[in-house]
Design an enzyme around this catalytic site. Structure first.
Site, PDB file in Angstrom:
ATOM      1  N   GLU A 130      34.039  49.992  33.517  1.00 30.41           N
ATOM      2  CA  GLU A 130      33.727  49.494  34.864  1.00 30.41           C
ATOM      3  C   GLU A 130      33.662  50.711  35.792  1.00 30.41           C
ATOM      4  O   GLU A 130      34.682  51.192  36.260  1.00 30.41           O
ATOM      5  CB  GLU A 130      34.768  48.484  35.341  1.00 30.41           C
ATOM      6  CG  GLU A 130      34.330  47.814  36.636  1.00 30.41           C
ATOM      7  CD  GLU A 130      35.330  46.804  37.169  1.00 30.41           C
ATOM      8  OE1 GLU A 130      34.952  46.056  38.086  1.00 30.41           O
ATOM      9  OE2 GLU A 130      36.477  46.769  36.688  1.00 30.41           O
ATOM     10  N   ASP A 272      40.004  40.048  34.676  1.00 28.34           N
ATOM     11  CA  ASP A 272      39.999  41.263  35.499  1.00 28.34           C
ATOM     12  C   ASP A 272      41.436  41.632  35.861  1.00 28.34           C
ATOM     13  O   ASP A 272      41.722  42.083  36.974  1.00 28.34           O
ATOM     14  CB  ASP A 272      39.150  41.060  36.764  1.00 28.34           C
ATOM     15  CG  ASP A 272      38.880  42.370  37.508  1.00 28.34           C
ATOM     16  OD1 ASP A 272      39.131  43.451  36.946  1.00 28.34           O
ATOM     17  OD2 ASP A 272      38.444  42.310  38.680  1.00 28.34           O
TER      18      ASP A 272
END
Length: 380
Positions: A130, A272
């Protein structure tokens, strides 16, 4: 020694629902079907689990950390332990260890650590990078000083350090150099995911992104004169969308809107999660930044949401509560879609020949047992 057999469960295979079923397995699934079709075999270890529900093991393609650990620490022992705790406590039988925008050295160190941990622990099936190739406009909780334009050479180096385990990368398609970058991803079995991006729909129509990182969050919003990232993802059937179903990152009504637009075939539940998951409330850390955890929310000092402390079991229950979707559809969004998108051919459904990765819930939908490659685990 014979195989294990669980009888009289309601089984959601990912393809069908068996009201009164059995599943026979060792490391792999050997047979599954109606309990009336079960034929006893010598040595079978049979357990009556009447009143329970069995679903495929969950696949989390976006989790940074939990239980005091984080993939960015680069410590193989800790990453191994983190993955095991996610499996035991949340039913995550397949994990993409997720990094964040940091220095080149720190990301390289994380890649080395994940590689060693994955060689020990088969729950770790990939890496989700990410950043750091994202937009500063929508950096979210990613530190701006390390953000850079897409760099194919750097990605190649990190992928090699991971043992070619990078399966998903969050990037901003509007940044220069993204075309060659996307081509590299597609050539190396890496799914390009739009996220932390200020791209317009016009730019995205010319991109090769087929996945969206945490839909709605840290991206150009849906507006009446510019659909932005959110609108583009809603409109394109070819894009799989991650949803963080904690009720904070996205309010329930917007989760329902995404579900109505995308359908259960194109949504993937993710956590997440950061290192504070499973830990007491208070001060924590994310990428060298102070994080404060209170009321099931993790925020930076300026109030920005900083990952989540969401457990996958809660995401699985929440999507049903927020949208009214069926358990069958929740299974699609927690296992089936991820396995199909990332070609995890031995995962995602409870069918003969696949890995014996599954979760057993009691009548109140509390996780009782997780089976990973046929081995039995219980929440701590």
């Amino acid at each position: 020694m014979g195989a294990k057999v669980l009888k009289h469960a309601k089984i959601y295979t990912g393809d069908q629902v068996i009201e009164d079923g059995y599943i026979r397995f060792d490391e792999k699934i050997l047979a599954v079907g109606s309990v009336y079709d079960y034929v006893a075999q010598s040595g079978d270890e049979v357990q009556n689990v009447q009143g329970t529900t069995i679903v495929p093991g969950f696949i989390d393609v976006h989790a940074h950390g939990g239980y005091g650990y984080d993939a960015m620490d680069g410590d193989p022992d800790q990453i191994d332990t983190m993955a095991t705790k996610m499996m035991r406590n949340e039913g995550v039988t397949t994990l993409f260890a997720t990094t964040m925008t940091q220095s080149n050295e720190n990301i390289a160190n994380a890649m080395k650590g994940v590689k060693i941990a994955a060689e020990r622990n088969r729950v770790i099936q990939g890496v989700h990078l990410e950043g750091p190739f994202i937009s500063a406009v929508y950096k979210g909780a990613q530190p701006e000083e390390y953000i850079k334009d897409p760099d194919t050479k750097l990605l190649g180096e990190w992928n090699e350090l991971s043992g070619n385990r990078v399966r998903l990368i969050t990037y901003a398609p509007e940044d220069k150099g993204s075309k060659a970058f996307e081509d590299y991803c597609l050539e190396h079995n890496i799914v390009p995911s739009v996220g932390h991006s200020n791209a317009t729909r016009e730019q995205l129509l010319n991109s090769k992104a087929t996945h969206a990182t945490h839909l709605y969050n840290a991206q150009r919003e849906f507006k009446h004169r510019q659909p932005g990232v959110t609108g583009h993802v809603m409109l394109e059937d070819s894009i799989h969308a991650e949803l963080i179903c904690d009720g904070f990152h996205i309010v329930p009504d917007m989760i329902r809107l995404a579900f109505d637009m995308k359908g259960p075939e194109r949504i993937e539940l993710v956590t997440d999660s950061m290192r504070s998951k499973g830990m007491p409330e208070g001060e924590s850390e994310l990428g060298g930044q102070k994080v404060y955890v209170k009321d099931k929310q993790a925020r930076l000092e300026d109030g920005t949401l900083a990952g989540s402390v969401l457990q996958f079991t809660d995401a699985f229950r929440n999507i049903q509560y927020f949208t009214g979707c069926s358990m069958f559809e929740a299974v699609q969004m927690s296992s089936v879609n991820q396995a199909e998108e990332f070609h995890l051919d031995s995962k995602g459904t409870l069918t003969e020949g696949k890995d014996a990765d599954m979760n057993l819930f009691d009548r109140n939908m509390n996780l009782v047992t997780t089976y990973s490659y046929g081995n039995e685990y219980h929440p701590e």
